[in-house]
Each structure stands twice: as structure tokens, then as C-alpha cells.
Design a protein around this motif. Structure first.
Motif, mmCIF file in Angstrom:
data_model
loop_
_atom_site.group_PDB
_atom_site.id
_atom_site.type_symbol
_atom_site.label_atom_id
_atom_site.label_comp_id
_atom_site.label_asym_id
_atom_site.label_seq_id
_atom_site.Cartn_x
_atom_site.Cartn_y
_atom_site.Cartn_z
ATOM 1 N N GLU A 13 0.829 -1.212 0.000
ATOM 2 C CA GLU A 13 0.000 0.000 0.000
ATOM 3 C C GLU A 13 0.860 1.256 0.000
ATOM 4 O OE1 GLU A 13 -3.284 0.545 -0.422
ATOM 5 O OE2 GLU A 13 -3.340 -1.590 -0.878
ATOM 6 N N ALA A 14 1.947 1.243 0.749
ATOM 7 C CA ALA A 14 2.862 2.388 0.762
ATOM 8 C C ALA A 14 3.476 2.597 -0.620
ATOM 9 C CB ALA A 14 3.955 2.186 1.813
ATOM 10 N N LEU A 15 3.821 1.511 -1.287
ATOM 11 C CA LEU A 15 4.356 1.620 -2.644
ATOM 12 C C LEU A 15 3.315 2.192 -3.603
ATOM 13 C CD1 LEU A 15 6.339 -1.710 -2.793
ATOM 14 C CD2 LEU A 15 7.307 0.567 -3.170
ATOM 15 N N ARG A 16 2.069 1.785 -3.443
ATOM 16 C CA ARG A 16 0.997 2.316 -4.301
ATOM 17 C C ARG A 16 0.809 3.819 -4.088
ATOM 18 N NH1 ARG A 16 -1.274 -2.721 -2.693
ATOM 19 N NH2 ARG A 16 -1.336 -4.141 -4.456
ATOM 20 N N ARG A 17 0.834 4.250 -2.824
ATOM 21 C CA ARG A 17 0.696 5.682 -2.536
ATOM 22 C C ARG A 17 1.870 6.453 -3.108
ATOM 23 N NH1 ARG A 17 -0.863 3.389 2.353
ATOM 24 N NH2 ARG A 17 1.124 3.921 3.362
ATOM 25 N N ALA A 18 3.079 5.904 -2.978
ATOM 26 C CA ALA A 18 4.259 6.563 -3.525
ATOM 27 C C ALA A 18 4.173 6.640 -5.044
ATOM 28 C CB ALA A 18 5.533 5.827 -3.093
ATOM 29 N N ALA A 19 3.708 5.577 -5.678
ATOM 30 C CA ALA A 19 3.588 5.571 -7.140
ATOM 31 C C ALA A 19 2.606 6.639 -7.604
ATOM 32 C CB ALA A 19 3.143 4.194 -7.626
ATOM 33 N N LYS A 20 1.490 6.759 -6.906
ATOM 34 C CA LYS A 20 0.489 7.772 -7.265
ATOM 35 C C LYS A 20 1.070 9.178 -7.099
ATOM 36 C CE LYS A 20 -4.244 9.166 -6.310
ATOM 37 N NZ LYS A 20 -5.463 8.889 -5.541
ATOM 38 N N ALA A 21 1.729 9.417 -5.976
ATOM 39 C CA ALA A 21 2.334 10.726 -5.725
ATOM 40 C C ALA A 21 3.447 11.018 -6.722
ATOM 41 C CB ALA A 21 2.867 10.794 -4.295
ATOM 42 N N GLN A 31 8.612 15.677 -17.024
ATOM 43 C CA GLN A 31 9.578 14.704 -17.549
ATOM 44 C C GLN A 31 9.630 13.465 -16.669
ATOM 45 O OE1 GLN A 31 13.201 16.947 -17.607
ATOM 46 N NE2 GLN A 31 13.412 16.997 -15.415
ATOM 47 N N GLU A 32 10.118 12.389 -17.252
ATOM 48 C CA GLU A 32 10.303 11.161 -16.485
ATOM 49 C C GLU A 32 11.453 11.348 -15.505
ATOM 50 O OE1 GLU A 32 10.577 7.507 -18.646
ATOM 51 O OE2 GLU A 32 9.001 8.109 -20.041
ATOM 52 N N ASP A 33 11.339 10.716 -14.374
ATOM 53 C CA ASP A 33 12.352 10.819 -13.325
ATOM 54 C C ASP A 33 13.181 9.534 -13.301
ATOM 55 O OD1 ASP A 33 13.840 11.191 -11.043
ATOM 56 O OD2 ASP A 33 12.124 11.274 -9.691
ATOM 57 N N PRO A 34 14.419 9.587 -13.798
ATOM 58 C CA PRO A 34 15.239 8.376 -13.799
ATOM 59 C C PRO A 34 15.654 7.936 -12.390
ATOM 60 C CG PRO A 34 16.545 10.250 -14.494
ATOM 61 C CD PRO A 34 15.127 10.730 -14.362
ATOM 62 N N ASP A 35 15.532 8.842 -11.426
ATOM 63 C CA ASP A 35 15.893 8.528 -10.042
ATOM 64 C C ASP A 35 14.663 8.226 -9.194
ATOM 65 O OD1 ASP A 35 18.670 8.928 -10.472
ATOM 66 O OD2 ASP A 35 18.364 11.091 -10.323
ATOM 67 N N TRP A 36 13.644 7.648 -9.834
ATOM 68 C CA TRP A 36 12.395 7.379 -9.122
ATOM 69 C C TRP A 36 12.573 6.511 -7.880
ATOM 70 C CZ3 TRP A 36 10.661 2.477 -8.460
ATOM 71 C CH2 TRP A 36 11.135 1.495 -9.338
ATOM 72 N N PRO A 37 13.504 5.553 -7.842
ATOM 73 C CA PRO A 37 13.636 4.768 -6.607
ATOM 74 C C PRO A 37 14.014 5.642 -5.403
ATOM 75 C CG PRO A 37 14.685 3.608 -8.411
ATOM 76 C CD PRO A 37 14.370 4.999 -8.903
ATOM 77 N N TRP A 39 13.254 8.821 -5.039
ATOM 78 C CA TRP A 39 12.068 9.619 -4.714
ATOM 79 C C TRP A 39 11.069 8.775 -3.926
ATOM 80 C CZ3 TRP A 39 6.931 10.379 -4.794
ATOM 81 C CH2 TRP A 39 6.453 11.677 -4.706
ATOM 82 N N TYR A 40 10.822 7.556 -4.393
ATOM 83 C CA TYR A 40 9.904 6.641 -3.679
ATOM 84 C C TYR A 40 10.382 6.428 -2.252
ATOM 85 C CZ TYR A 40 6.992 4.684 -7.509
ATOM 86 O OH TYR A 40 6.075 4.484 -8.513
ATOM 87 N N TYR A 43 9.824 9.491 -0.117
ATOM 88 C CA TYR A 43 8.393 9.646 0.126
ATOM 89 C C TYR A 43 7.921 8.667 1.193
ATOM 90 C CZ TYR A 43 3.382 10.006 -0.720
ATOM 91 O OH TYR A 43 2.029 10.193 -0.565
ATOM 92 N N MET A 44 8.298 7.424 1.049
ATOM 93 C CA MET A 44 7.816 6.390 1.966
ATOM 94 C C MET A 44 8.341 6.604 3.384
ATOM 95 S SD MET A 44 8.004 3.202 -0.684
ATOM 96 C CE MET A 44 7.536 1.936 0.486
ATOM 97 N N VAL A 45 9.603 6.984 3.523
ATOM 98 C CA VAL A 45 10.173 7.223 4.851
ATOM 99 C C VAL A 45 9.506 8.433 5.498
ATOM 100 C CG1 VAL A 45 12.273 7.935 6.064
ATOM 101 C CG2 VAL A 45 12.366 6.072 4.411
ATOM 102 N N ARG A 46 9.352 9.509 4.727
ATOM 103 C CA ARG A 46 8.723 10.708 5.285
ATOM 104 C C ARG A 46 7.258 10.470 5.628
ATOM 105 N NH1 ARG A 46 10.923 15.934 1.878
ATOM 106 N NH2 ARG A 46 13.073 15.838 2.610
#
Length: 55
Positions: A13-21, A31-37, A39-40, A43-46
Motif C-alpha cells: 500500500e505504501a508503494l501504491r501511494r508513492a507511485a500515485k504521488a 519529464q520522467e524521473d530516472p531517479d524514481w527509486p 524519490w519513492y 516519500y515512503m520514509v517521510r
């Protein structure tokens, strides 16, 4: 900061929320974010700590 989840379902569920955000983040930057991991992870830690979320 260490972050733990109670179950695989909670983590999913946390991954789904991060993906949506993150989708909104990419819309804002246009633009696409090549550093998405990174960012995820931030987001998840915060989110888990109740801190301000990245945009």
C-alpha cells in the motif's frame, strides 16, 4: 531513519501511494524521473514518519 512496515500488504500500500504521488511529481516536472527509486524511498520514509512529503 529506519522505517518498517507491519506486513507485506502495508508495504504494498505504501508503494501504491508513492507511485500515485510520483506520477503527480512527474506531471509537475514534465519529464520522467530516472531517479524514481530515490524519490519513492524518500516519500515512503517521510510518510511513515509523518513528515512533510516531497513534491
Amino acid at each position: 531513519m529506519a522505517t518498517t512496515y507491519e506486513s507485506a500488504g502495508d508495504l504494498a500500500e505504501a508503494l501504491r501511494r508513492a507511485a500515485k504521488a510520483h506520477g503527480k511529481h512527474e506531471e509537475l516536472t514534465g519529464q520522467e524521473d530516472p531517479d524514481w527509486p530515490d524519490w519513492y524511498a524518500l516519500y515512503m520514509v517521510r510518510e511513515h514518519a509523518g513528515e512533510e512529503l516531497p513534491t
